[in-house]
Design a protein around this motif. Structure first.
Motif, short mmCIF file in Angstrom:
data_model
loop_
_atom_site.label_atom_id
_atom_site.label_comp_id
_atom_site.label_asym_id
_atom_site.label_seq_id
_atom_site.Cartn_x
_atom_site.Cartn_y
_atom_site.Cartn_z
N GLY A 274 0.83 -1.20 0.00
CA GLY A 274 0.00 0.00 0.00
C GLY A 274 0.87 1.26 0.00
O GLY A 274 0.58 2.23 -0.70
N GLY A 275 1.95 1.21 0.79
CA GLY A 275 2.84 2.36 0.88
C GLY A 275 3.50 2.71 -0.44
O GLY A 275 3.85 3.87 -0.69
N ASN A 276 3.62 1.71 -1.32
CA ASN A 276 4.16 1.96 -2.65
C ASN A 276 3.50 3.13 -3.35
O ASN A 276 4.16 3.94 -3.97
N MET A 277 2.17 3.18 -3.25
CA MET A 277 1.42 4.22 -3.97
C MET A 277 1.86 5.59 -3.51
O MET A 277 2.06 6.50 -4.31
N VAL A 278 1.98 5.72 -2.17
CA VAL A 278 2.34 7.02 -1.60
C VAL A 278 3.80 7.37 -1.90
O VAL A 278 4.10 8.46 -2.40
N VAL A 279 4.69 6.43 -1.62
CA VAL A 279 6.12 6.71 -1.77
C VAL A 279 6.49 6.94 -3.24
O VAL A 279 7.28 7.83 -3.56
N GLU A 280 5.92 6.14 -4.13
CA GLU A 280 6.21 6.33 -5.56
C GLU A 280 5.71 7.69 -6.05
O GLU A 280 6.31 8.31 -6.91
N THR A 281 4.59 8.14 -5.47
CA THR A 281 4.08 9.46 -5.84
C THR A 281 5.04 10.55 -5.38
O THR A 281 5.35 11.48 -6.13
N VAL A 282 5.55 10.42 -4.15
CA VAL A 282 6.45 11.44 -3.62
C VAL A 282 7.75 11.50 -4.42
O VAL A 282 8.26 12.58 -4.75
N PHE A 283 8.31 10.33 -4.75
CA PHE A 283 9.64 10.30 -5.36
C PHE A 283 9.61 10.14 -6.87
O PHE A 283 10.65 9.89 -7.48
N GLY A 284 8.45 10.29 -7.48
CA GLY A 284 8.36 10.14 -8.93
C GLY A 284 8.91 8.81 -9.40
O GLY A 284 9.58 8.72 -10.42
N TRP A 285 8.66 7.76 -8.65
CA TRP A 285 9.20 6.43 -8.95
C TRP A 285 8.37 5.78 -10.05
O TRP A 285 7.14 5.73 -9.95
N PRO A 286 9.00 5.28 -11.12
CA PRO A 286 8.22 4.78 -12.27
C PRO A 286 7.66 3.38 -12.04
O PRO A 286 7.90 2.47 -12.83
N GLY A 287 6.91 3.19 -10.95
CA GLY A 287 6.41 1.86 -10.63
C GLY A 287 4.91 1.74 -10.75
O GLY A 287 4.23 2.65 -11.24
N LEU A 288 4.39 0.60 -10.27
CA LEU A 288 2.98 0.30 -10.39
C LEU A 288 2.12 1.20 -9.49
O LEU A 288 1.02 1.61 -9.87
N GLY A 289 2.65 1.52 -8.28
CA GLY A 289 1.87 2.31 -7.33
C GLY A 289 1.46 3.65 -7.90
O GLY A 289 0.31 4.07 -7.81
N ARG A 290 2.43 4.34 -8.51
CA ARG A 290 2.13 5.65 -9.08
C ARG A 290 1.18 5.51 -10.27
O ARG A 290 0.29 6.33 -10.48
N LEU A 291 1.38 4.42 -11.03
CA LEU A 291 0.51 4.17 -12.18
C LEU A 291 -0.94 4.02 -11.74
O LEU A 291 -1.86 4.54 -12.38
#
Lengths: 335, 281
Positions: A274-291
């Protein structure tokens, strides 16, 4: 472990996975807004064209029929078309998945590397300064909102000190040739140490942000179970035999004390996912969470649906494996 | 040193409880306390620094955001959202959890199979993923968020209540009530429930802190409370784009989340230690 028991556990997995699938299916099927209309938005489509697309997408069939075809397709890895990318959902997800797995693995490693030594030290020096510091630290760890902590880390290490990159997973100049999609592995495979260093530098802050709450919880669990183990007779016996303190801790105590840590680590992978979504959004991480987060705002429901299902199935399976591992490792519950 | 060490946890817990109370009072008295209208924009004060900085103005002690809104006033009003959602979600979840847990643990049979099955399925979802999926479906808003969180949150008290009820079921006082011909409903409500309430209260107090973080995370992602309502999570999100020039926009609301959640966690740990001696190490 007896095969019968393994089979029983496996059978228990079936209704849970089915239930999870039903919920994910209902979540998105009951969503207001017609996917066909969303797909044809801004194209001046006639009602007939929308109706024909609805038919092609199977949206005019009854809910049970749609569920059956959803499950059938999902089992073949077909999650439909991504409304936004105009490509199969499965392809889009597969492209983003390695970055998320890499980040989650790094966070897990960070959490274990911090939690286990700290938990052991806190238990051995119970009531001491280090124990108190670790306890206070773990309270902070579970109370920190990850998205905010990530921004503070960015501000300190990337913006002010300029030690680490601000966003993304790798700089363009260091991009290794794609083999597996995992940047650290691809760097090693191509023998490019510059890429590896660059990828790790990008990985550090997001992994720390994502892993910190988990580290806090695992530290407490390790400390508590270590205290429990140190009270056992076999530890007293080992001491009486004259074994060194280090040997007792490493060989006798830690091995047994880590069992609960493994179990809780598995349960806490839920917070990593779940944290992936938040952390990827903060760090512009090109992963599934931000997608997933981006897809919600463009109402790309097939993708959100597939991703939520993927997260849930992964979580169920991780817990299943941890459960098995616990049974295999712990002679007391082995039947 | 040792004496100090023994004294400190008690003092710390009292301090934490006082902080929680202060946050609640702040939320309740927001219109009286806030120096400005939290939604009033003033483009001349765009990204104005906090009072103590060179271009700051003490009338706006914590500075202003990108729309020139007073950050302190928004934090004071934002406490309402966080505390409301934390308390309401946990109350609803606890009520459902008690009913479901009691029924499953006391009646056993098919009721237990249904409740336990549902719990197993819901536990299959990582919490934030589940909430995000539901918010994607229902759309943003305070009420939708309460529902999205409560749908999963009830599992936590339900498991505790079920476990405790299973144990209470075999005790002599329950057997005595059964022998006297009391109905199942009566036994569950009057005999079992009062005896298992303390772990439920302990769990609820810890969960409020977790729900507040979840609310803030959803609002940060843009799926929670919608503008212009001030929510701490969305305030942090608002400030993200200006972190280079205006660190205060994100920093202060995040600090508010940390302080409230930390205070609740410290205070609830003290409650737990006081209510249940089993938890002492």
């Amino acid at each position: 472990m007896r095969p019968a028991l393994l089979l029983q556990r496996l059978l228990h997995l079936v209704p849970v996975l089915l239930g999870v699938t039903v919920i994910v299916f209902l979540m998105m099927s009951l969503t207001p807004g017609d996917p066909a209309e969303i797909m044809l938005a801004n194209q001046n489509a006639t009602p007939e064209q929308v109706a024909s697309l609805r038919h092609d997408m199977g949206l005019d069939r009854s809910l049970p029929v749609r569920f059956a075809s959803f499950v059938g397709n999902a089992l073949r890895g077909d999650f439909g078309q991504s409304l936004f990318h105009r490509r199969p959902v499965a392809d889009v997800i597969a492209e983003r998945l390695p970055a998320t797995i890499e980040l989650s693995a790094a966070a897990l490693i960070f959490a274990l590397l911090v939690a286990i030594p700290l938990g052991v030290v806190a238990a051995v020096h119970r009531g001491g300064i280090l124990d108190r510091l670790a306890t206070v630290g773990s309270l902070f760890g579970v109370s920190l909102p990850g998205f905010w902590f990530g921004i503070l880390l960015l501000l300190a290490f990337a913006v002010n000190l300029r030690l680490l990159p601000v966003s993304g997973a790798i700089d363009f100049a260091h991009q290794p040739p794609t083999v597996t999609g995992f940047l650290t592995i691809d760097s090693l495979l191509s023998g490019r140490l510059d890429s590896l260093g660059n990828a790790l530098a990008h990985l550090l802050l997001p992994a720390v942000t994502l892993g910190l709450p988990m580290a806090a919880i695992l530290m407490r669990v390790t400390r508590a179970s270590m205290l429990e183990v140190l009270r056992q007779d076999y530890i007293t016996f080992a001491e009486a035999k004259g074994l060194s303190r280090a040997r007792i801790l490493a060989l006798h105590a830690l091995k047994n004390a880590l069992l609960p840590t493994v179990t809780v680590a598995a349960i806490e992978t839920g917070s990593l996912l779940g944290g992936n979504m938040v952390v990827e959004t903060v760090f512009g991480w090109p992963g599934l969470g931000r997608l997933v987060v981006e897809s919600i705002f463009v109402r790309n429901y097939p993708l959100v649906q597939a991703a939520v299902l993927l997260y849930a199935v992964t979580y169920v399976l991780v817990n299943f494996v941890a459960d098995l591992l616990y049974t295999v490792l712990n002679p007391k519950v082995r039947m | 040193m040792r004496r100090l060490g023994n004294l400190l946890p008690g003092k710390l817990a009292k301090l934490a409880a006082a902080a929680v109370l202060a946050f609640v009072l702040m939320a309740a008295a927001a219109p009286l306390l806030a120096p400005h209208d939290p939604a009033a924009t003033d483009l001349f004060r765009r990204l104005q620094p906090p009072g103590w900085m060179a271009e700051g103005d003490w009338a706006y002690p914590l500075g202003c955001d990108a729309l020139g809104r007073d950050i302190l006033s928004r934090i004071i009003y934002g406490a309402r959202v966080s505390i409301f959602i934390g308390v309401v979600v946990v109350l609803i979840a606890t009520a459902i959890g008690i009913a479901a847990g009691l029924a499953a643990g006391y009646l056993r049979g098919w009721v237990d199979r249904v409740v336990s099955g549902l719990i197993d399925i819901l536990l299959g979802f990582p919490y934030l993923i589940f909430a995000v999926g539901l918010m994607a479906m229902m759309g943003p808003g305070v009420l939708n968020m309460v529902m999205a969180l409560a749908y999963k949150e009830w599992v936590v008290p339900a498991r505790v209540v079920r476990g405790e009820t299973l144990a209470a079921r075999e005790t002599e006082y329950v057997e005595a009530a059964r022998a006297m011909g009391a109905s199942s409903t009566y036994i569950m409500a009057r005999e079992v429930l009062p005896n298992i309430l303390s772990p439920v209260i302990v769990v609820a107090s810890v969960r409020i802190a977790q729900v507040i973080i979840l609310e803030a995370s959803l609002s940060f992602l843009g799926l929670g409370v919608q503008p212009p309502t001030a929510s701490w999570g969305s305030m942090v999100a608002d400030g993200r784009g200006y972190i280079l020039d205006a660190w205060w926009v994100s920093t202060f609301p995040g600090l508010a989340i940390l302080l409230l959640v930390l205070s609740i966690n410290v205070a609830s740990q003290a409650v737990r230690d006081a209510m249940d001696p089993r938890f002492h190490d």
